[in-house]
Design an enzyme around this catalytic site. Structure first.
Site, PDB file in Angstrom:
ATOM      1  N   GLU A  43      54.758  44.229  40.441  1.00 19.59           N
ATOM      2  CA  GLU A  43      53.681  43.709  41.023  1.00 19.59           C
ATOM      3  C   GLU A  43      53.763  43.033  42.263  1.00 19.59           C
ATOM      4  O   GLU A  43      54.901  42.974  42.603  1.00 19.59           O
ATOM      5  CB  GLU A  43      52.909  42.431  40.231  1.00 19.59           C
ATOM      6  CG  GLU A  43      52.498  42.938  38.812  1.00 19.59           C
ATOM      7  CD  GLU A  43      51.388  44.178  38.847  1.00 19.59           C
ATOM      8  OE1 GLU A  43      50.322  43.976  39.544  1.00 19.59           O
ATOM      9  OE2 GLU A  43      51.892  45.297  38.536  1.00 19.59           O
ATOM     10  N   GLY A  69      58.415  50.764  43.764  1.00 21.21           N
ATOM     11  CA  GLY A  69      56.990  50.720  43.455  1.00 21.21           C
ATOM     12  C   GLY A  69      56.360  50.136  42.115  1.00 21.21           C
ATOM     13  O   GLY A  69      55.050  50.375  41.819  1.00 21.21           O
ATOM     14  N   LYS A 103      47.715  42.992  29.780  1.00 27.91           N
ATOM     15  CA  LYS A 103      47.568  44.521  29.281  1.00 27.91           C
ATOM     16  C   LYS A 103      47.148  44.416  27.701  1.00 27.91           C
ATOM     17  O   LYS A 103      46.369  45.155  27.279  1.00 27.91           O
ATOM     18  CB  LYS A 103      48.883  45.355  29.389  1.00 27.91           C
ATOM     19  CG  LYS A 103      48.760  45.953  30.756  1.00 27.91           C
ATOM     20  CD  LYS A 103      50.193  46.261  31.120  1.00 27.91           C
ATOM     21  CE  LYS A 103      50.357  46.838  32.604  1.00 27.91           C
ATOM     22  NZ  LYS A 103      51.377  47.306  33.062  1.00 27.91           N
ATOM     23  N   ARG A 159      44.092  45.145  54.120  1.00 30.31           N
ATOM     24  CA  ARG A 159      44.272  43.960  54.675  1.00 30.31           C
ATOM     25  C   ARG A 159      44.526  44.388  56.040  1.00 30.31           C
ATOM     26  O   ARG A 159      44.014  43.516  57.039  1.00 30.31           O
ATOM     27  CB  ARG A 159      45.392  43.385  53.941  1.00 30.31           C
ATOM     28  CG  ARG A 159      45.413  41.707  54.063  1.00 30.31           C
ATOM     29  CD  ARG A 159      46.318  41.188  53.168  1.00 30.31           C
ATOM     30  NE  ARG A 159      47.289  42.094  52.717  1.00 30.31           N
ATOM     31  CZ  ARG A 159      48.436  42.000  51.763  1.00 30.31           C
ATOM     32  NH1 ARG A 159      48.074  40.700  51.220  1.00 30.31           N
ATOM     33  NH2 ARG A 159      49.136  42.970  51.522  1.00 30.31           N
TER      34      ARG A 159
END
Ligand code: NDP
Ligand code: HSE
Length: 437
Positions: A188, A185, A203, A42
């Site tokens: 989301e 990390g 999932k 981005r």
């Protein structure tokens, strides 16, 4: 083998590093060298630390990149539904192979990707989409195809497991533990996906689709997150010799008319400390697969984080690259069984209910009567036990009831009726119980 990488954040940057550090071995395993032909992001100018890649490969135009004729494999590590779906459908229809970690998209509209792959003749692999580094989807989609999977149960979200483990072991607060999981990390881009159970539900849909040869989407999954799990719930679980985990449970069942069904649910549940999933801490994931001939299999490992996820992504890149060189593609989606999804109300579960009640004669009988009216059998009752939640005041008692297995709808209706009982001051907590008789 020319690779287009979409996304270079937590996962994508580790894919670049691993691909670079393992390049000679990967070339030997594949029979061709992997080359990163382009990386779409981005913000081109973003500081990405030391990345072993020519800065000229960065682009802010993912569409342009996936359309290029010189690309063999598209690796998607961006996330979200759109524009990721459009990029991948475009790539697959054009015959490119796709590797993606995007469980949200697979659960929302996996059919569109599978159909595009079938149309274009390339591969669609997504091992990283469920349970991070753990090789789980390949066993389900290949190794267990000679067997009949009956149930898949597990912890499939690293962030919520990290939070619940911290609340249980160090007494950390919810917000503090979530902030740490984000820094590491695991979470989301929008951590609501983790804590409200959307990620685990996606999932669960992917696992159920593979296990039961049926297209199961995110909307088919009963979903509850962990935002309502309180320190009192954690203490109450401890007092029972249990811990709380966000579980994913996908199971075959039989409807009243005898037809085979599947049920898929994600919710927090109390499990006994003796249960193998109880010791799964931090951001680790663990999944039990039960199959008729194989019996019970357990898959365990790091469920989130850049490097573990990159390992799964690269494994898929090797597989699809080999297939391209050999001029073959993996077996296409297996959804022939097309089993109906059973509503949550029919799922058989057990409840642990903490009630703050007035301590006077007849209260226990009144409470027990509500359970009886709804056809729910009580397994155990404890009153005012230390650590069970509210310490009993002079005129109050803390009542902890654990039920036998009953349809979820009957249990929910029981709780609703208890809330209306004069003698019940409050329903302090309601948790499902899994993993014990
Ligand atoms: P990040 O937010 O760290 O990285 C996302 C990347 O996508 C960034 O490089 C970002 O660019 C780029 N990006 C975002 N929007 C666009 C856009 N419109 N066009 C081009 N590039 C874009 O996410 P993660 O790496 O954590 O996750 C990526 C995927 O992997 C998601 O699907 C996630 O669910 C999945 N996943 C993540 C795991 C984890 O532990 N983090 C584990 C398993 C799967 P820029 O860098 O310029 O901002
Ligand atoms: N946010 C996800 C998790 C990443 O915490 O499990 C791994 O899929």
């Amino acid at each position: 083998m020319r690779v287009a990488l979409l996304g270079c954040g937590t996962v994508g940057s580790e894919v670049v590093r691993l691909l670079h550090s393992q390049s000679a071995d990967l070339a030997a395993r594949i029979g061709a060298r992997l080359e990163i032909a382009g990386i779409a992001v981005r913000r081109i100018g973003r500081d990405r630390g030391e990345l072993p890649v020519d800065p000229a490969v960065f682009t802010a135009d993912p569409f342009d990149l996936v359309k290029r004729d010189d690309i063999d494999v598209v690796v998607e590590c961006v996330g979200g539904i759109e524009p990721a779906r459009s990029w991948l459908v475009e790539a697959l229809r054009a015959g490119k192979s796709v590797v993606t970690a995007n469980k949200a998209l697979l659960a929302e509209d996996g059919g569109a990707l599978h159909d595009a792959a079938a149309q274009g003749g390339g591969d669609l692999y997504y091992e990283a989409a469920v349970a991070g580094a753990i090789p789980l989807l390949r066993p389900l989609r290949e190794s267990l195809h000679g067997d009949r999977v009956t149930q898949v149960t597990g912890i499939v979200n690293g962030t919520t497991n990290f939070i619940l483990s911290a609340m249980d072991t160090t007494g950390a607060g919810f917000a503090e533990a979530l902030a740490e999981a984000t820094d590491l990390g695991y979470a989301e881009a929008d951590p609501t996906a983790d804590v409200e159970g959307f990620d685990a539900a996606a999932k669960a849909a992917i696992l159920a689709s593979l296990a039961f040869h049926t297209r199961v989407g995110a909307a088919d999954v009963h979903r509850e997150g962990i935002t309502e799990v309180t320190a009192a719930d954690v203490a109450s679980a401890k007092a029972m010799g249990c811990t709380i985990k966000l579980l994913c449970i996908a199971a075959r069942g039989t409807a009243a008319d005898g037809r085979e069904t599947v049920s898929v649910r994600v919710h927090p549940a109390m499990i006994p400390l003796s249960h193998p999933l109880a010791s799964v801490g931090d951001a680790f994931n663990a999944v039990f697969v039960e199959a008729e001939a194989a019996g019970q299999l357990m898959f365990y490992g790091p469920g989130a984080g850049g490097a573990p996820t990159a390992s799964a992504v690269l494994g898929d890149v090797v597989a699809v690259s080999r297939n391209r060189l050999a001029g073959v593609r993996a077996a296409s989606e297996s959804a022939y069984a097309d089993l109906p999804v059973r509503p949550m109300g029919e799922a058989l579960t057990r409840y642990h209910i903490s009630l703050d009640v007035t301590d006077r004669p007849g209260v226990l009988a009144a409470v027990a009567g509500v359970f009886a009216e709804h056809g729910v059998s009580i397994a155990t009752v404890r009153q005012g036990a230390a650590g069970s939640g509210v310490a009993g005041r002079d005129e109050d008692a803390d009542l902890v009831i654990v039920t036998h297995v009953a349809p979820d709808a009957a249990l929910a209706a029981t709780v609703q009726a208890l809330r209306g009982l004069d003698a019940v001051r409050s329903v302090a907590s309601v948790l499902r119980v899994e993993g014990s008789a």
